[in-house]
Design a protein around this motif. Structure first.
Motif, PDB file in Angstrom:
ATOM      1  N   VAL A   1       0.865  -1.178   0.000  1.00 27.45           N
ATOM      2  CA  VAL A   1       0.000   0.000   0.000  1.00 27.45           C
ATOM      3  C   VAL A   1       0.903   1.230   0.000  1.00 27.45           C
ATOM      4  N   SER A   2       0.889   1.975  -1.109  1.00 28.96           N
ATOM      5  CA  SER A   2       1.707   3.187  -1.210  1.00 28.96           C
ATOM      6  C   SER A   2       1.064   4.344  -0.465  1.00 28.96           C
ATOM      7  N   THR A   3       1.886   5.310  -0.065  1.00 23.85           N
ATOM      8  CA  THR A   3       1.348   6.530   0.526  1.00 23.85           C
ATOM      9  C   THR A   3       0.568   7.279  -0.552  1.00 23.85           C
ATOM     10  N   ASP A   4      -0.227   8.221  -0.113  1.00 26.13           N
ATOM     11  CA  ASP A   4      -0.997   9.007  -1.082  1.00 26.13           C
ATOM     12  C   ASP A   4      -0.419  10.407  -1.238  1.00 26.13           C
ATOM     13  N   ARG A   5       0.789  10.614  -0.762  1.00 24.68           N
ATOM     14  CA  ARG A   5       1.422  11.924  -0.825  1.00 24.68           C
ATOM     15  C   ARG A   5       2.059  12.179  -2.188  1.00 24.68           C
ATOM     16  N   VAL A   6       2.089  13.447  -2.536  1.00 23.88           N
ATOM     17  CA  VAL A   6       2.756  13.878  -3.772  1.00 23.88           C
ATOM     18  C   VAL A   6       3.755  14.963  -3.378  1.00 23.88           C
ATOM     19  N   ALA A   7       4.982  14.852  -3.842  1.00 22.94           N
ATOM     20  CA  ALA A   7       6.020  15.832  -3.530  1.00 22.94           C
ATOM     21  C   ALA A   7       5.972  16.994  -4.509  1.00 22.94           C
ATOM     22  N   ARG A   8       6.646  18.069  -4.140  1.00 24.84           N
ATOM     23  CA  ARG A   8       6.782  19.216  -5.042  1.00 24.84           C
ATOM     24  C   ARG A   8       7.624  18.797  -6.237  1.00 24.84           C
ATOM     25  N   ALA A   9       7.359  19.407  -7.365  1.00 26.51           N
ATOM     26  CA  ALA A   9       8.048  19.054  -8.615  1.00 26.51           C
ATOM     27  C   ALA A   9       9.558  19.219  -8.513  1.00 26.51           C
ATOM     28  N   ASP A  10      10.042  20.259  -7.824  1.00 25.22           N
ATOM     29  CA  ASP A  10      11.490  20.455  -7.716  1.00 25.22           C
ATOM     30  C   ASP A  10      12.141  19.347  -6.886  1.00 25.22           C
ATOM     31  N   GLN A  11      11.458  18.885  -5.852  1.00 25.59           N
ATOM     32  CA  GLN A  11      12.002  17.781  -5.049  1.00 25.59           C
ATOM     33  C   GLN A  11      12.019  16.493  -5.864  1.00 25.59           C
ATOM     34  N   ILE A  12      10.979  16.255  -6.612  1.00 29.86           N
ATOM     35  CA  ILE A  12      10.923  15.039  -7.426  1.00 29.86           C
ATOM     36  C   ILE A  12      12.067  15.053  -8.450  1.00 29.86           C
ATOM     37  N   ARG A  13      12.303  16.196  -9.096  1.00 31.29           N
ATOM     38  CA  ARG A  13      13.365  16.289 -10.095  1.00 31.29           C
ATOM     39  C   ARG A  13      14.735  16.008  -9.466  1.00 31.29           C
ATOM     40  N   VAL A  14      15.049  16.667  -8.358  1.00 31.20           N
ATOM     41  CA  VAL A  14      16.344  16.474  -7.688  1.00 31.20           C
ATOM     42  C   VAL A  14      16.462  15.034  -7.178  1.00 31.20           C
ATOM     43  N   GLY A  15      15.396  14.535  -6.568  1.00 34.94           N
ATOM     44  CA  GLY A  15      15.410  13.162  -6.055  1.00 34.94           C
ATOM     45  C   GLY A  15      15.605  12.133  -7.152  1.00 34.94           C
ATOM     46  N   ARG A  16      14.943  12.346  -8.291  1.00 31.83           N
ATOM     47  CA  ARG A  16      15.092  11.421  -9.422  1.00 31.83           C
ATOM     48  C   ARG A  16      16.538  11.428  -9.936  1.00 31.83           C
ATOM     49  N   GLU A  17      17.137  12.613 -10.016  1.00 34.34           N
ATOM     50  CA  GLU A  17      18.532  12.703 -10.474  1.00 34.34           C
ATOM     51  C   GLU A  17      19.469  11.933  -9.536  1.00 34.34           C
ATOM     52  N   ILE A  18      19.279  12.081  -8.231  1.00 31.67           N
ATOM     53  CA  ILE A  18      20.111  11.353  -7.256  1.00 31.67           C
ATOM     54  C   ILE A  18      19.871   9.858  -7.385  1.00 31.67           C
ATOM     55  N   HIS A  19      18.616   9.476  -7.498  1.00 33.78           N
ATOM     56  CA  HIS A  19      18.270   8.060  -7.652  1.00 33.78           C
ATOM     57  C   HIS A  19      18.971   7.457  -8.871  1.00 33.78           C
ATOM     58  N   GLU A  20      18.850   8.134 -10.014  1.00 32.90           N
ATOM     59  CA  GLU A  20      19.436   7.601 -11.252  1.00 32.90           C
ATOM     60  C   GLU A  20      20.958   7.532 -11.178  1.00 32.90           C
TER      61      GLU A  20
END
Length: 193
Positions: A103-122
């Motif tokens: 069961v995933s959370t239902d939260r959505v992050a801000r677009a800038d956090q998602i972009r930075v987080g995705r870059e770190i993840h990749e």
């Protein structure tokens, strides 16, 4: 005068005890009920600081719970709880939660956090946490859809102990991350479903 049609409490207790002995060790569901107070009903946590464990890989869960039991993984409560279980019971608990739906959370992050987080993840995480953190196995838990509060805490703890983090490569990869980068990475994973 005693009512002889109703069995005594002692007789009922004895019958229940014999029935439980005949049935064997406590069921996996009974063992897992202990976890509901912190990790939610059937392992779907409702609180940001507690990880959801439903649907996690059973080998990973067994490893983590065993590490708590032996003290390899630091804790305040989990180590004490796991010392009360045999390895067979710990395996039953892990298998029980592995069978539950994620069961995933239902939260959505801000677009800038998602972009930075995705870059770190990749750049640093994709090799072990494939498919934006959805993939999992004995060594790598599911990250996508997990609570950011818990992920932030886990990543900070791993960063603080560095190479002593388990697995070692995890500690090496997060040692150089700032607080803001850890938060962005945690928010990225939380927003992935």
């Amino acid at each position: 005068m005693k009512d002889r049609t109703r069995p005594s409490l002692l007789a009922l207790g004895l019958m229940a005890s014999l029935t439980a002995s005949a049935a064997g060790v406590r069921s996996p569901g009974m063992l897992a009920n202990t976890c509901a107070g912190c990790h939610g009903t059937l392992g779907a946590s409702a609180g940001e600081q507690m990880p959801s464990i439903a649907g996690m890989d059973n080998g990973y869960l067994f490893s983590v719970l065993s590490d708590y039991k032996t003290g390899l993984r630091r804790s305040t409560i989990m180590g004490r709880l796991m010392k009360g279980y045999s390895d067979q019971e710990i395996w039953a608990i892990a298998a029980f939660f592995a069978e539950q739906p994620w069961v995933s959370t239902d939260r959505v992050a801000r677009a800038d956090q998602i972009r930075v987080g995705r870059e770190i993840h990749e750049r640093q995480c994709e090799s072990c946490h494939e498919d934006a953190g959805r993939a999992q196995d004995d060594d790598s838990p599911r990250m996508a859809g997990q609570w950011s509060g818990y992920l932030n805490y886990a990543l900070e703890t791993c960063r603080d102990i560095g190479r002593r983090c388990h697995p070692n490569k995890m500690g090496e990869r997060v040692m150089a991350l700032s607080d803001q980068e850890i938060e962005a990475l945690a928010r990225f994973y939380e927003s992935e479903k």
